[in-house]
Scaffold this motif. Sequence first.
Motif, PDB file in Angstrom:
ATOM      1  N   ALA A 126       0.821  -1.210   0.000  1.00 36.27           N
ATOM      2  CA  ALA A 126       0.000   0.000   0.000  1.00 36.27           C
ATOM      3  C   ALA A 126       0.857   1.264   0.000  1.00 36.27           C
ATOM      4  N   VAL A 127       1.973   1.221   0.743  1.00 33.06           N
ATOM      5  CA  VAL A 127       2.805   2.419   0.872  1.00 33.06           C
ATOM      6  C   VAL A 127       3.781   2.556  -0.294  1.00 33.06           C
ATOM      7  N   PHE A 128       4.556   1.484  -0.547  1.00 31.96           N
ATOM      8  CA  PHE A 128       5.673   1.597  -1.483  1.00 31.96           C
ATOM      9  C   PHE A 128       5.347   1.135  -2.903  1.00 31.96           C
ATOM     10  N   SER A 129       4.123   0.669  -3.122  1.00 29.29           N
ATOM     11  CA  SER A 129       3.735   0.292  -4.473  1.00 29.29           C
ATOM     12  C   SER A 129       2.562   1.116  -4.987  1.00 29.29           C
ATOM     13  N   GLN A 130       1.652   1.483  -4.060  1.00 24.61           N
ATOM     14  CA  GLN A 130       0.476   2.237  -4.466  1.00 24.61           C
ATOM     15  C   GLN A 130       0.626   3.734  -4.185  1.00 24.61           C
ATOM     16  N   THR A 131       0.891   4.078  -2.922  1.00 32.06           N
ATOM     17  CA  THR A 131       1.008   5.495  -2.550  1.00 32.06           C
ATOM     18  C   THR A 131       2.285   6.111  -3.121  1.00 32.06           C
ATOM     19  N   ILE A 132       3.413   5.455  -2.843  1.00 35.06           N
ATOM     20  CA  ILE A 132       4.699   5.900  -3.387  1.00 35.06           C
ATOM     21  C   ILE A 132       5.197   4.796  -4.309  1.00 35.06           C
ATOM     22  N   PRO A 133       4.953   4.876  -5.603  1.00 37.91           N
ATOM     23  CA  PRO A 133       5.276   3.761  -6.519  1.00 37.91           C
ATOM     24  C   PRO A 133       6.774   3.579  -6.742  1.00 37.91           C
ATOM     25  N   ILE A 134       7.428   3.024  -5.724  1.00 40.25           N
ATOM     26  CA  ILE A 134       8.868   2.762  -5.830  1.00 40.25           C
ATOM     27  C   ILE A 134       9.128   1.329  -6.294  1.00 40.25           C
ATOM     28  N   PHE A 135       8.372   0.379  -5.716  1.00 45.30           N
ATOM     29  CA  PHE A 135       8.571  -1.037  -6.019  1.00 45.30           C
ATOM     30  C   PHE A 135       7.287  -1.623  -6.607  1.00 45.30           C
ATOM     31  N   PRO A 136       7.393  -2.629  -7.464  1.00 39.34           N
ATOM     32  CA  PRO A 136       6.195  -3.283  -8.004  1.00 39.34           C
ATOM     33  C   PRO A 136       5.499  -4.114  -6.928  1.00 39.34           C
ATOM     34  N   ALA A 137       4.186  -4.269  -7.073  1.00 32.47           N
ATOM     35  CA  ALA A 137       3.415  -5.032  -6.095  1.00 32.47           C
ATOM     36  C   ALA A 137       3.603  -6.536  -6.274  1.00 32.47           C
ATOM     37  N   GLU A 138       3.992  -6.961  -7.457  1.00 32.69           N
ATOM     38  CA  GLU A 138       4.190  -8.382  -7.741  1.00 32.69           C
ATOM     39  C   GLU A 138       5.676  -8.689  -7.839  1.00 32.69           C
ATOM     40  N   ALA A 139       6.065  -9.816  -7.272  1.00 31.98           N
ATOM     41  CA  ALA A 139       7.462 -10.234  -7.340  1.00 31.98           C
ATOM     42  C   ALA A 139       7.827 -10.644  -8.763  1.00 31.98           C
ATOM     43  N   SER A 140       9.105 -10.741  -9.012  1.00 31.98           N
ATOM     44  CA  SER A 140       9.577 -11.168 -10.325  1.00 31.98           C
ATOM     45  C   SER A 140       9.090 -12.585 -10.629  1.00 31.98           C
ATOM     46  N   GLN A 141       8.716 -12.836 -11.861  1.00 30.98           N
ATOM     47  CA  GLN A 141       8.251 -14.154 -12.281  1.00 30.98           C
ATOM     48  C   GLN A 141       9.369 -14.988 -12.893  1.00 30.98           C
ATOM     49  N   SER A 142      10.585 -14.523 -12.756  1.00 32.18           N
ATOM     50  CA  SER A 142      11.727 -15.267 -13.275  1.00 32.18           C
ATOM     51  C   SER A 142      11.884 -16.587 -12.536  1.00 32.18           C
TER      52      SER A 142
END
Length: 316
Positions: A153-169
């Motif tokens: 909620a904070v770092f993906s939605q409010t402050i879009p620094i990181f993606p909400a989904e992890a890498s699919q690699s």
Amino acid sequence: MTWYVLRRLAVSLLVLLGISAVVFLMLHLVSDSPGRVVLGQRASPEAVSDFNRAHGFDRPVVVQYVSYLGQLLQGDLGRSYKLNENVGTLLALNAGRSAMVSLAGLVLALLIAVPLGVLQAVRRNSVVDRVATAASYVLYATPSFLVGLLLIAVFSQTIPIFPAEASQSHSPWVVFTDPRAMALPVITLAVTSVAVFAQYQRSAALDQLGQDYIRVARAKGLPERLILTRHLLRNACLPLVMLVGTLVPTLLAGNLIVESLFNYPGLGLLFLNSLQREDYPVLLAYTLIGGVLTVAGNFIADVVVAAADRRIELST
């Protein structure tokens, strides 16, 4: 030291034998017929009977268990009848990714918790100590899924620094090759561990600060930084090593929540998908791995602590 290791190894093997018996009986306790569990409730009695006969489930339980032990010794964890795939292969494909995420979360937690715990001990009852202790209690009581949701909620939605989904690699090194996508899962794993490690380290450091060797070092005029790094940390970290060994299965459980929350392809997500499919061979293999990791973590911790402090070996 050799006899100590051999004794611990013998105890560990006995515990593993007990775990294998429990895991084996779990499939038989779920239903009177393993074939019914695997094929489902809609399968005909004839199909269930043929399945049990083909896979040896119609034999006495003791004979089945001995056969099961033989398979385990050969590295055979069974077969997923839902996916028509060897369970060992499924686990091997996902184990590396889960292990790297767990290791990254553990290392991050220790890098934060160890100096924080020592700082709290040195500044006991100060504002820093009280704030850190209160924060630790709050974090310890907060479920990991809630921590993950707050981070999203904070770092993906409010402050879009990181993606909400992890890498699919599917690479086990994705933590290093795509750190931005893996930041939130790793932090989520680390946060709750920091709360436990920091308070444990604080208690151990407080105990060591009252020892004579610390007083002697200070009486000699050694710098406080040198006393803390060369003298205090070695002895204060030994109890933490034991704690880390016992928390190995907790990391496995944490992976289950974190991988589901961030849709990360690992053992935890495999377990949840198998639970929805009622794929019992995979579920039981996952449970067995958790037990093996618990025993292995405790064994390694015992050996490491005994090697660092010979008094432990002499007292057993």
